[in-house]
Write a protein that holds these residues in place. Structure first.
Motif, PDB file in Angstrom:
ATOM      1  N   ALA A 164       0.908  -1.381   0.029  1.00 34.03           N
ATOM      2  CA  ALA A 164       0.049  -0.068  -0.124  1.00 34.03           C
ATOM      3  C   ALA A 164       0.855   1.148  -0.112  1.00 34.03           C
ATOM      4  O   ALA A 164       0.523   2.178  -0.711  1.00 34.03           O
ATOM      5  N   LEU A 165       1.997   1.175   0.625  1.00 31.29           N
ATOM      6  CA  LEU A 165       2.817   2.714   0.780  1.00 31.29           C
ATOM      7  C   LEU A 165       3.722   2.751  -0.484  1.00 31.29           C
ATOM      8  O   LEU A 165       4.414   3.645  -0.578  1.00 31.29           O
ATOM      9  N   ARG A 166       3.716   1.685  -1.516  1.00 34.52           N
ATOM     10  CA  ARG A 166       4.305   1.614  -2.690  1.00 34.52           C
ATOM     11  C   ARG A 166       3.334   2.573  -3.720  1.00 34.52           C
ATOM     12  O   ARG A 166       3.520   2.802  -4.795  1.00 34.52           O
ATOM     13  N   LEU A 218      -0.130   8.068   6.732  1.00 37.19           N
ATOM     14  CA  LEU A 218       0.580   9.070   7.725  1.00 37.19           C
ATOM     15  C   LEU A 218       1.786   8.450   8.041  1.00 37.19           C
ATOM     16  O   LEU A 218       2.656   8.928   9.019  1.00 37.19           O
ATOM     17  N   GLU A 219       2.319   7.427   7.085  1.00 41.49           N
ATOM     18  CA  GLU A 219       3.690   6.896   7.474  1.00 41.49           C
ATOM     19  C   GLU A 219       4.105   6.569   5.889  1.00 41.49           C
ATOM     20  O   GLU A 219       3.374   6.202   5.063  1.00 41.49           O
ATOM     21  N   SER A 220       5.500   6.521   5.895  1.00 42.59           N
ATOM     22  CA  SER A 220       6.150   6.226   4.345  1.00 42.59           C
ATOM     23  C   SER A 220       6.649   4.832   4.452  1.00 42.59           C
ATOM     24  O   SER A 220       6.579   4.171   5.660  1.00 42.59           O
ATOM     25  N   ALA A 258       7.566   2.411   7.697  1.00 41.94           N
ATOM     26  CA  ALA A 258       6.923   1.153   8.057  1.00 41.94           C
ATOM     27  C   ALA A 258       7.801   0.014   7.666  1.00 41.94           C
ATOM     28  O   ALA A 258       7.874  -1.061   8.419  1.00 41.94           O
ATOM     29  N   LEU A 259       8.811   0.140   6.765  1.00 41.74           N
ATOM     30  CA  LEU A 259       9.906  -1.109   6.652  1.00 41.74           C
ATOM     31  C   LEU A 259      10.766  -0.907   7.952  1.00 41.74           C
ATOM     32  O   LEU A 259      11.182  -2.361   8.162  1.00 41.74           O
ATOM     33  N   VAL A 300      -6.817  -0.838  -2.057  1.00 40.46           N
ATOM     34  CA  VAL A 300      -7.124  -2.094  -2.743  1.00 40.46           C
ATOM     35  C   VAL A 300      -5.990  -1.967  -4.010  1.00 40.46           C
ATOM     36  O   VAL A 300      -5.623  -0.872  -4.349  1.00 40.46           O
ATOM     37  N   ARG A 301      -5.522  -2.829  -3.995  1.00 44.31           N
ATOM     38  CA  ARG A 301      -4.383  -3.167  -5.231  1.00 44.31           C
ATOM     39  C   ARG A 301      -4.880  -2.511  -6.553  1.00 44.31           C
ATOM     40  O   ARG A 301      -6.221  -3.194  -6.864  1.00 44.31           O
TER      41      ARG A 301
END
Length: 186
Positions: free
Chosen positions: A29-31, A40-42, A46-47, A113-114
């Motif tokens: 999702a973050l990509r 609210l995060e990159s 998250a990684l 959703v992808r």
């Protein structure tokens, strides 16, 4: 919590032991190209989180009496293709932005959703599961926040029955930007 099934997907609440899948879908999702205004995060933040963060998140979401529940859409091949999380906010408290919560409400977050699974009603099925769970817990109101410039998400939320409430919230990353509160109109 029962699962909702269609010919292509199963929509259900996550289980505590599925933390690795929770992490994997969050990183996907973050990509997304809109992630910088949708979450609210990159990806990097998250990684960098320890596995214990995702283990605790999954365990908390799987608790039957918990104040949050994450729902996922699982494709026939077992791939997680979408997610919605709903938080219960109690009347008399304040939300994450410091606004008063006037009635018990469900706050929808983490909507994803992808891309290859968008536009087929899957988001509606995820919302139905999350909103149903919140209503079972006495939520009188359902809301979500969306960045003022995220037109794609705003259109999807309107299609699902959400409308702007008129409340604007400063975006956490940049106070010059705002998020628009949408509430369920059904």
């Amino acid at each position: 919590m029962s699962a909702s099934t269609s010919s292509a997907y199963v929509v259900r609440a996550i289980r505590a032991d599925e933390w690795e899948d929770v992490k994997r879908l969050r990183l996907v999702a973050l990509r997304d190209p809109a992630a910088y205004i949708a979450f609210l995060e990159s990806y990097e933040e998250a990684l960098a989180r320890p596995d214990s963060f995702y283990q605790e998140r999954a365990a908390g979401s799987a608790e039957e009496a918990g104040a949050a529940r994450q729902f996922i859409a699982e494709a026939a091949d077992g791939t997680w293709v979408g997610s919605v999380t709903v938080l219960i906010e109690e009347a008399g408290s304040t939300d994450w932005a410091g606004f008063p919560v006037e009635q018990r409400q469900g706050h929808v977050v983490g909507v994803f959703v992808r891309p290859e699974h968008r536009g087929n009603g899957l988001l509606g099925a995820l919302f139905d599961a999350g909103i149903g769970w919140a209503r079972e817990r006495g939520a009188e109101r359902i809301r979500l926040l969306v960045h003022e410039e995220n037109a794609r998400a705003q259109a999807a939320y309107r299609k699902a029955g959400f409308v702007p409430s008129g409340v604007l919230v400063p975006f956490d990353k940049n106070a010059a930007e705002t998020e628009v509160e949408f509430v369920l109109d059904r």
